[in-house]
Design an enzyme around this catalytic site. Structure first.
Site, PDB file in Angstrom:
ATOM      1  N   GLU A 157       0.909  -1.089   0.024  1.00 17.33           N
ATOM      2  CA  GLU A 157      -0.081   0.039   0.055  1.00 17.33           C
ATOM      3  C   GLU A 157       0.752   1.248  -0.043  1.00 17.33           C
ATOM      4  OE1 GLU A 157      -2.873  -0.340   3.208  1.00 17.33           O
ATOM      5  OE2 GLU A 157      -4.193  -1.471   1.972  1.00 17.33           O
ATOM      6  N   GLU A 309      -6.392  -8.297  -0.168  1.00 15.11           N
ATOM      7  CA  GLU A 309      -6.743  -8.277   1.141  1.00 15.11           C
ATOM      8  C   GLU A 309      -8.563  -7.837   1.313  1.00 15.11           C
ATOM      9  OE1 GLU A 309      -4.773  -5.514   3.365  1.00 15.11           O
ATOM     10  OE2 GLU A 309      -2.726  -5.993   2.870  1.00 15.11           O
TER      11      GLU A 309
END
Ligand code: GLA
Length: 658
Positions: A157, A309
């Site tokens: 991320e 995720e």
């Protein structure tokens, strides 16, 4: 970099990848045995390892401790579980910040972000990049040939900013490359305003704290620069692993609809596009948020993508963190498959007992294998195993597109604009939801992409449009396409300079706007009455020029002026119609363009998506519902034959094959 590069199909090989982040360094090795046993039981075939392992792998500068990872990779391989191996570069070890403060980022106020959390690295730091390259090199050399390795996961991320001195120097280099001369930078930034003219490159700073409003073009370029710097970090590590393993695909996980990265640009550099997605189970619009992010990710991937995720239950970072009611985890996972995912993964496999995420759910929660969460994970694993051979590699059918561009978002989402009461995501969500509720599946596209494959194109808002994008939109309509644009579109050029007339002249002509007199943004909760519906957020004082159709405002300052305008196949909406009205308007325009819903006569809470030859039906309601489906189908989750109609349980799903 897709040409000649491996793809997600090289990792899936006909199965849906199912698993999650696995952080075994948080557990004694005896626990690993139980992990692999339960992974097998749940149908897990892929785990992501090493995302936050840097201090374990490199306990002292330059030292390496690979023994535990050797044992882990072997153990996973012995149990036929593939490994998505992460470079650990999102969270440098404490020694790095202590020995090399130049690796730490600074915010706009000059505050240093220190170790003790994560993502405390400066994208511009040469020292950080050197250490990141070295550990990546060693990981790739050591595990490149390991049979468990299926995919590389770079960092995690990417989302940081840096306003420090090294970043300032990099910003100046970036600007020199973009503008060549100071004159051209001064021109692009409009530095004649407020005496901001630069006489030397050294005088230019990142947008640090100022007394009053910042130069918006400088802020825009800083956002562009930040995305580019982070991308450099990604490609540097990608190139290292790709050199060692040209046959193994590479990804990095995006955050959903995240402002910090130009994801169109980034996706071009990835072999596999992956995203993390955490809709709030209590949010009545959560399924629409999921659908939006999934459609966007698929469009960036131009095909199957990876849900890297999601949460099996509650997250830990909202004010109140709600678990998922029974069935919701499965339903939302199948929604992602319907919208093109070939990998359904979680953060994380085993819920942590310590650390900042100990209240974040895992596939295997604190309740253990008897817990409902794990039991539902097991069921999903079995469902995905059944679907894998039918679904992987197939394409989602979308005849319409929604346009989105990060540069426009960066320019539009700044201080000192007509209204700061809403942001671009609100508009994207409203328009995409209208399409989803009309049972129309949409791709996303960049305004400069070739749009000719779509029957209708929807633009919730593109405040900034390059000349090339305007050309593209005009060519699309002239070529037979239907175009629907929302308010405050086409206002600024590439440098965030307002176009003469307040909207690009060619677009004004396209929509039948003679003069755009004023923007009339609305207060939160305020609405305007239009003929047949109410509008929110915004309104505009438009003098039309010969439209084919106009829906007027009624009452108030804009009484009689057009809220909606159409000329030929081009539509302009100067307000945001309430949800029902937006849905019927967009559905009408899509129907005129020849687009049909995925299935006729669907109840509101049932989502229908076509992927390959399969029809996914998803019941987002809390009550069972019966759906009419003409013909005879095989239902792949149960193996049952379906003729004429099917009943979906609460949060139930069906996958029909003709
Ligand atoms: C992100 C991160 C994970 C974890 C989850 C929690 O997606 O990538 O490491 O922190 O959030 O929701």
């Amino acid at each position: 970099m897709s040409t000649g590069r491996p793809a997600l199909a090289d990792a899936t090989r006909g199965r849906v990848l199912f698993g999650g982040d696995y952080n075994p360094e948080q557990w004694p090795e005896e626990v690993w045995q139980e992990d692999v046993r339960l992974m097998r039981e749940a149908g897990v075939n892929s785990v992501t390892v090493g995302v936050f392992s840097w201090s374990r792998l490199e306990p002292q500068p330059g030292e390496r401790d690979f023994g535990w990872l050797d044992r882990l990779m072997d153990l996973l391989h012995d149990h036929e579980i593939g490994v998505v191996l992460a470079t650990p570069t999102a969270s440098p070890p404490p020694w790095m910040g202590r020995l090399h403060p130049d690796t730490l980022p600074r915010d706009a106020d000059g505050h240093v972000e220190r170790w003790g959390g994560r993502q405390h690295f400066s994208h511009s730091s040469a020292t950080y990049r050197r250490y990141a390259a070295a550990i990546t090199e060693d990981l790739a050399a050591r595990y490149g040939g390991h049979p468990a390795l299926t995919l590389w996961h770079i960092n995690n991320e990417y989302c940081t900013y840096d306003h420090g001195d090294e970043a300032a120097a990099a910003f100046r280099r970036w600007l020199r490359e973009r503008y060549g001369t100071l004159d051209s930078l001064n021109e692009a930034w409009g530095t004649a305003f407020w005496s901001q003219r630069y006489d030397t490159w050294d005088g230019i700073l990142p947008p640090r704290r100022t007394h009053y409003l910042k130069n918006p073009a400088q802020v825009l370029d800083f956002r562009r620069f930040t995305s580019d710097m982070l991308l450099e970090c990604f490609t540097a590590e990608r190139d290292i692993v790709a050199r060692h393993t040209p046959h193994i695909p590479v990804t990095t996980n995006f955050m959903p609809l995240w402002t910090g990265q130009d994801a169109w640009r980034w996706a071009e550099e990835e072999d596999v596009v992956s995203v993390d997605l955490y809709p709030d189970p209590r949010d009545p619009l959560a399924r629409h948020h999921g659908a939006l992010v999934q459609d966007m990710t698929r469009s960036q991937a131009h095909g199957p993508w990876m849900l890297m995720e999601q949460a099996a239950g509650a997250v830990n970072w909202r004010g109140v963190n709600h678990p998922k009611p029974r069935g919701l985890n499965r339903l939302w996972s199948l929604q992602a498959v319907a919208r093109g995912a070939d990998a359904i993964c979680y953060f994380q496999w085993r819920q942590s007992r310590q650390g900042a995420e100990k209240f974040h759910s895992g596939m295997l929660g604190h309740a253990g294998e008897e817990g409902r969460t794990f039991q539902e994970v097991k069921q999903l694993g079995a469902d995905l195993a059944r679907l894998g051979p039918h679904v992987t590699g197939t394409a989602v059918t979308a005849e319409v597109a929604v346009l989105h561009d990060w540069h426009s978002w960066w320019a539009g989402d700044q201080e000192a604009r007509p209204s700061t009461r809403f942001g671009l995501p609100d508009l994207l969500h409203a328009w995409h939801r209208a399409l989803t509720e009309a049972h129309l599946t949409a791709d996303f596209a960049h305004p400069e992409h070739d749009l000719s494959a779509y029957r209708a194109v929807f633009v919730p808002q593109l405040y900034l449009l390059t000349d090339a994008a305007v050309d593209n939109l005009l060519a699309y309509v002239h070529g037979g396409g239907h175009l629907v644009c929302g308010f405050h579109t086409g206002v600024a050029d590439e440098d965030d300079r307002i176009r003469p007339g307040g909207m690009d002249a060619r677009l004004r002509e396209l929509f039948g706007i003679r003069v755009l007199h004023e923007w009339w943004p609305l207060e939160t909760g305020e609405s305007v009455t239009c003929e047949g519906f109410t509008g929110t957020l915004w309104s505009e004082e438009i003098e039309p020029a010969d439209p084919d159709e106009a829906i007027p405002y009624r009452g108030g300052e804009l009484d009689g002026l057009p809220a909606v305008l159409r000329r030929g196949r081009a539509w302009y909406l100067s307000t945001l119609p309430e949800p029902d009205a937006l849905r019927s308007l967009l559905a009408r325009i899509a129907a005129e363009a020849g687009v049909r819903p995925a299935l006729d006569g669907l109840p509101a809470h049932v989502e229908a998506v076509r992927r390959g030859e399969l029809l996914f039906l998803l019941n987002h309601g809390r009550d069972p519902v019966t759906v009419t489906v003409p013909g005879t189908h095989a239902e792949l989750l149960t193996g049952a034959a379906v003729t004429g109609a099917i009943t979906l349980e609460r949060h139930g799903a069906a996958v029909l094959r003709p």
